[in-house]
Each structure stands twice: as C-alpha cells, then as structure tokens.
Scaffold this motif. Structure first.
Motif, PDB file in Angstrom:
ATOM      1  N   PRO A  29      -7.746   2.413  23.751  1.00 44.53           N
ATOM      2  CA  PRO A  29      -6.911   3.500  23.208  1.00 44.53           C
ATOM      3  C   PRO A  29      -7.705   4.798  23.031  1.00 44.53           C
ATOM      4  O   PRO A  29      -8.815   4.782  22.522  1.00 44.53           O
ATOM      5  CB  PRO A  29      -6.444   2.959  21.861  1.00 44.53           C
ATOM      6  CG  PRO A  29      -6.747   1.508  21.862  1.00 44.53           C
ATOM      7  CD  PRO A  29      -7.817   1.260  22.869  1.00 44.53           C
ATOM      8  N   GLY A  30      -7.135   5.881  23.495  1.00 48.68           N
ATOM      9  CA  GLY A  30      -7.761   7.194  23.347  1.00 48.68           C
ATOM     10  C   GLY A  30      -8.606   7.625  24.528  1.00 48.68           C
ATOM     11  O   GLY A  30      -8.943   8.808  24.653  1.00 48.68           O
ATOM     12  N   LEU A  31      -8.958   6.704  25.417  1.00 45.56           N
ATOM     13  CA  LEU A  31      -9.831   7.050  26.536  1.00 45.56           C
ATOM     14  C   LEU A  31      -9.160   8.021  27.502  1.00 45.56           C
ATOM     15  O   LEU A  31      -9.790   8.972  27.967  1.00 45.56           O
ATOM     16  CB  LEU A  31     -10.276   5.792  27.282  1.00 45.56           C
ATOM     17  CG  LEU A  31     -11.175   6.032  28.496  1.00 45.56           C
ATOM     18  CD1 LEU A  31     -12.473   6.716  28.083  1.00 45.56           C
ATOM     19  CD2 LEU A  31     -11.463   4.733  29.213  1.00 45.56           C
ATOM     20  N   LEU A  32      -7.889   7.821  27.799  1.00 45.79           N
ATOM     21  CA  LEU A  32      -7.197   8.724  28.727  1.00 45.79           C
ATOM     22  C   LEU A  32      -7.110  10.138  28.158  1.00 45.79           C
ATOM     23  O   LEU A  32      -7.365  11.115  28.862  1.00 45.79           O
ATOM     24  CB  LEU A  32      -5.798   8.195  29.055  1.00 45.79           C
ATOM     25  CG  LEU A  32      -5.739   6.840  29.766  1.00 45.79           C
ATOM     26  CD1 LEU A  32      -4.295   6.412  29.981  1.00 45.79           C
ATOM     27  CD2 LEU A  32      -6.515   6.856  31.059  1.00 45.79           C
ATOM     28  N   ALA A  33      -6.769  10.233  26.874  1.00 44.21           N
ATOM     29  CA  ALA A  33      -6.681  11.556  26.240  1.00 44.21           C
ATOM     30  C   ALA A  33      -8.054  12.221  26.176  1.00 44.21           C
ATOM     31  O   ALA A  33      -8.183  13.427  26.437  1.00 44.21           O
ATOM     32  CB  ALA A  33      -6.083  11.430  24.844  1.00 44.21           C
TER      33      ALA A  33
ATOM     34  N   THR B  97     -10.358  14.017  17.830  1.00 50.35           N
ATOM     35  CA  THR B  97     -11.149  12.983  17.190  1.00 50.35           C
ATOM     36  C   THR B  97     -10.828  11.693  17.919  1.00 50.35           C
ATOM     37  O   THR B  97      -9.696  11.242  17.928  1.00 50.35           O
ATOM     38  CB  THR B  97     -10.789  12.853  15.695  1.00 50.35           C
ATOM     39  OG1 THR B  97     -10.992  14.111  15.075  1.00 50.35           O
ATOM     40  CG2 THR B  97     -11.636  11.795  15.034  1.00 50.35           C
ATOM     41  N   VAL B  98     -11.838  11.108  18.542  1.00 46.95           N
ATOM     42  CA  VAL B  98     -11.631   9.901  19.315  1.00 46.95           C
ATOM     43  C   VAL B  98     -11.463   8.721  18.375  1.00 46.95           C
ATOM     44  O   VAL B  98     -12.154   8.608  17.372  1.00 46.95           O
ATOM     45  CB  VAL B  98     -12.828   9.664  20.267  1.00 46.95           C
ATOM     46  CG1 VAL B  98     -12.656   8.389  21.044  1.00 46.95           C
ATOM     47  CG2 VAL B  98     -12.987  10.844  21.190  1.00 46.95           C
ATOM     48  N   SER B  99     -10.539   7.835  18.722  1.00 47.81           N
ATOM     49  CA  SER B  99     -10.276   6.675  17.874  1.00 47.81           C
ATOM     50  C   SER B  99     -11.497   5.771  17.812  1.00 47.81           C
ATOM     51  O   SER B  99     -12.294   5.702  18.730  1.00 47.81           O
ATOM     52  CB  SER B  99      -9.076   5.899  18.420  1.00 47.81           C
ATOM     53  OG  SER B  99      -9.395   5.374  19.692  1.00 47.81           O
ATOM     54  N   GLU B 100     -11.646   5.073  16.715  1.00 45.36           N
ATOM     55  CA  GLU B 100     -12.789   4.187  16.521  1.00 45.36           C
ATOM     56  C   GLU B 100     -12.912   3.113  17.600  1.00 45.36           C
ATOM     57  O   GLU B 100     -14.007   2.822  18.021  1.00 45.36           O
ATOM     58  CB  GLU B 100     -12.720   3.544  15.123  1.00 45.36           C
ATOM     59  CG  GLU B 100     -13.031   4.522  14.007  1.00 45.36           C
ATOM     60  CD  GLU B 100     -14.392   5.181  14.147  1.00 45.36           C
ATOM     61  OE1 GLU B 100     -15.382   4.474  14.409  1.00 45.36           O
ATOM     62  OE2 GLU B 100     -14.458   6.408  14.000  1.00 45.36           O
ATOM     63  N   PRO B 101     -11.797   2.488  18.088  1.00 45.14           N
ATOM     64  CA  PRO B 101     -11.977   1.478  19.133  1.00 45.14           C
ATOM     65  C   PRO B 101     -12.676   2.017  20.373  1.00 45.14           C
ATOM     66  O   PRO B 101     -13.466   1.324  20.981  1.00 45.14           O
ATOM     67  CB  PRO B 101     -10.547   1.032  19.455  1.00 45.14           C
ATOM     68  CG  PRO B 101      -9.775   1.323  18.215  1.00 45.14           C
ATOM     69  CD  PRO B 101     -10.414   2.561  17.629  1.00 45.14           C
ATOM     70  N   VAL B 102     -12.418   3.269  20.741  1.00 49.55           N
ATOM     71  CA  VAL B 102     -13.085   3.843  21.903  1.00 49.55           C
ATOM     72  C   VAL B 102     -14.568   4.021  21.607  1.00 49.55           C
ATOM     73  O   VAL B 102     -15.424   3.684  22.408  1.00 49.55           O
ATOM     74  CB  VAL B 102     -12.435   5.182  22.325  1.00 49.55           C
ATOM     75  CG1 VAL B 102     -13.244   5.853  23.417  1.00 49.55           C
ATOM     76  CG2 VAL B 102     -11.012   4.944  22.793  1.00 49.55           C
ATOM     77  N   CYS B 103     -14.895   4.545  20.413  1.00 46.75           N
ATOM     78  CA  CYS B 103     -16.311   4.724  20.052  1.00 46.75           C
ATOM     79  C   CYS B 103     -17.019   3.378  19.974  1.00 46.75           C
ATOM     80  O   CYS B 103     -18.149   3.247  20.422  1.00 46.75           O
ATOM     81  CB  CYS B 103     -16.431   5.463  18.719  1.00 46.75           C
ATOM     82  SG  CYS B 103     -15.926   7.189  18.835  1.00 46.75           S
TER      83      CYS B 103
END
Length: 196
Positions: A59-63, A168-174
C-alpha cells in the motif's frame, strides 16, 4: 522500467521480469511510459500479477512512485511533470498491448530502408539495413565529445532549498523497504531507515 522487489537489477543487467503496469508521464509533450515490473525469481513475484496487486501487497507504493515521477526534475530547476490517464496506473493487459505495439514500431524503425532523423545504426540486428561492425560503432562513439564532470551546471539557487516530498508514506511501505522487499528508488528517500 521501474523494478520492484528484493532483487533490484543494476544498470545494463538483463533480467526476465513480470510486467505489472504502467503510468504515462508526459515529458516535453511526448509520452514517457514508466513500466512497473518484478523479477520472476523474486519471492513476491507469485503474489504480484497486476497493478492492483501492487497496491494490495504494498500500500502506498504506486502513489509514492507517481509522486517521485512528478517531482524528480524539480531539484535541478525543472518543472513538475504531468501524466496521461489522469495520473492513474494502467494494468498489465494494457501494458502488454502497449509493449507489443511499441516493439512493432521499433522493428519498423530499424528495418526501414531510408535514413531518418533517428540514428538506427546497430551491431546486433543482422538483417537491419543499418547493421554496422563493432569497429564502426567504436568510431561513432569516439566522434562524440567525452564526458566532462566539471561541465555540470548546478541548479539555480532559487530551487536548491525548496524541493520536498509532500506525501507521508504508509508504514507498511517503509517496513517493506527496511526489510529489503520494495527495492524501489522512489520509496527509499521517503522512509526513515536510520535504524538499519
């Protein structure tokens, strides 16, 4: 090509990848297709088959990737990039059709019999009218000016301190990046990796 996963390739490496999707960046009035893929030997390859799988699994990688492509020229004084398809990632089926169409155009380009604006001399397509020897290719390369790192022009002072990432990138992506899962350049600067 933007490769995601654990085994990020090096420049010039040839890999077999699974195509996941594409985003249409408009650069200088022309479409610069940014294709997302994953190495077929990557542990995540079985769970990623289309662009929506990327959003579900990472989640968040595409954005974050879209934000990177929009902003990456700004620190050097460039403008923000814009996108076709309202900035939406297109899926695997669309991308595979695009690749087939583009490959057909490339084959027409290297097999044409009249010289055009694009240089099509090559050393690897034997049946191309523009096939040349490696010696001839070296001569063409020698005729170009050598790279001079001192010739680089720094960005204007006005943009050196104003570039930043808004998302702000979501924690799962980080977490995925710090675990080595999402080896995607656009994600790395957006996450804190100080504890690694």
């Amino acid at each position: 090509m933007q490769q995601i996963g654990r085994n990020v390739g090096y420049v010039g490496e040839i890999k077999q990848v699974k195509i996941l999707g594409v985003i249409a960046l408009i650069d200088g009035g022309e479409t610069d297709w940014k294709i997302m893929s994953i190495d077929i030997n990557d542990p995540m390859a079985d769970s990623l088959n289309d662009i929506q799988d990327v959003e579900n699994e990472m989640p968040g990688l595409l954005a974050a990737s879209r934000d990177f492509f929009r902003n990456y020229k700004v620190p050097r004084g460039g403008k923000y990039n814009v996108f076709g398809f309202e900035g939406e990632w297109q899926g695997r089926e669309f991308t595979e059709k695009l690749l087939k169409k583009t490959h057909k155009k490339w084959k027409e380009l290297v097999s044409r019999t009249t010289k055009g604006k694009i240089m099509t001399e090559n050393t690897s397509i034997n049946n191309s009218p523009w096939h040349i020897s490696k010696k001839e290719a070296r001569e063409i390369l020698k005729s170009n000016p050598r790279y001079n790192p001192d010739a680089r022009v720094p960005p204007p002072e006005s943009v050196q301190h104003v570039s930043f990432v808004k998302r702000t990138v979501s924690e799962p992506v980080c977490d995925a990046v710090s675990d080595g899962v999402a080896g995607v350049l656009p994600v790395l600067p957006l996450c804190s990796l100080e504890n690694n």
